[in-house]
Design a protein around this motif. Sequence first.
Motif, short mmCIF file in Angstrom:
data_model
loop_
_atom_site.label_atom_id
_atom_site.label_comp_id
_atom_site.label_asym_id
_atom_site.label_seq_id
_atom_site.Cartn_x
_atom_site.Cartn_y
_atom_site.Cartn_z
N ALA A 113 0.79 -1.23 0.00
CA ALA A 113 0.00 0.00 0.00
C ALA A 113 0.82 1.28 0.00
O ALA A 113 0.32 2.34 -0.39
N ALA A 153 -5.31 -1.22 -2.90
CA ALA A 153 -4.43 -1.85 -1.93
C ALA A 153 -4.94 -3.24 -1.56
O ALA A 153 -4.16 -4.19 -1.40
N SER A 154 -6.27 -3.37 -1.42
CA SER A 154 -6.86 -4.66 -1.10
C SER A 154 -6.60 -5.68 -2.21
O SER A 154 -6.29 -6.86 -1.94
N GLY A 178 -7.98 2.38 -1.24
CA GLY A 178 -8.19 1.23 -0.38
C GLY A 178 -8.52 -0.03 -1.17
O GLY A 178 -8.03 -1.12 -0.85
N LYS A 179 -9.32 0.13 -2.21
CA LYS A 179 -9.68 -1.02 -3.05
C LYS A 179 -8.47 -1.55 -3.80
O LYS A 179 -8.27 -2.77 -3.91
N ILE A 205 -8.80 -1.44 4.14
CA ILE A 205 -8.00 -2.29 3.26
C ILE A 205 -8.19 -3.73 3.72
O ILE A 205 -8.01 -4.04 4.90
#
Length: 258
Positions: A92, A250-251, A247-248, A211
């Motif tokens: 991230a 990184a997920s 966040g998406k 995340i």
Amino acid sequence: MSKKSENPQILSSVSNALRILKSFSTFEPTLKVKDLSESLGLGKSTVSRLLATLAHEGFVIKENKTGKYKLGLSVLTLGGIVTNHLEIHKEAAPLLYKLVNDTGETAHLSILDGLDTIYIHKEECSHPVRILTHLGRKNPSYCTSSGKVLLAFNENNLVEEVIKKGLHAYTSKSITDPDELRKELKTIRDRGYAISTEELTEGTRSVSAPIHDYTGKVVCAINVVGPIQRMQDYKVPEIAKKVMNAGKEASQRMGYNK
């Protein structure tokens, strides 16, 4: 009061040395032997010997003029090793830089540490303001956007433990009512992001999103924080969209596939 453990594997001297290290904070970066003795319930001679050992290994430094102690570079070295080997940090961290460029504000990665949140990575914007955020800093989870995200998606329902501990008012806008906090966390789960406006520090606003790891568990929060003058109400939806997208992504890098 000095801590004693019934576990024979626990060495009290090591435990007390670590308690000394954990006593230093942003608000108390330097401490005297007397301060530590009183706060930890240890004798001054014991504290002095432990500090001398820690100083020998580079974990604390004694200021000659004041006689006070501060953390040494060995702490920083160990902290760097931890963050560099956290998978979430590797995946991230590059996205934080992009988020700073997209929003013009400072960005962080945060994880839960007990009932608090702790920053594990920070990317400063080009025009920072004096906001007390730094790596390793702990904040009450219910007062920050990152903390509220981590509480909202926590599988162990830590919010009840946070409520039991007490909801202290850091500003006039801090959430101190348990029902209000529960309602706020439900809203965060429904919309996918959290906002904190002057709940911990006056004049600041932050927006955070979760995340997920490959199992779908929320393991970290990504956020941007800045002064209200720049992060005005009408800008929040667009900022939230950018934070959620970060966040998406990184997920996905963590192996999450909804």
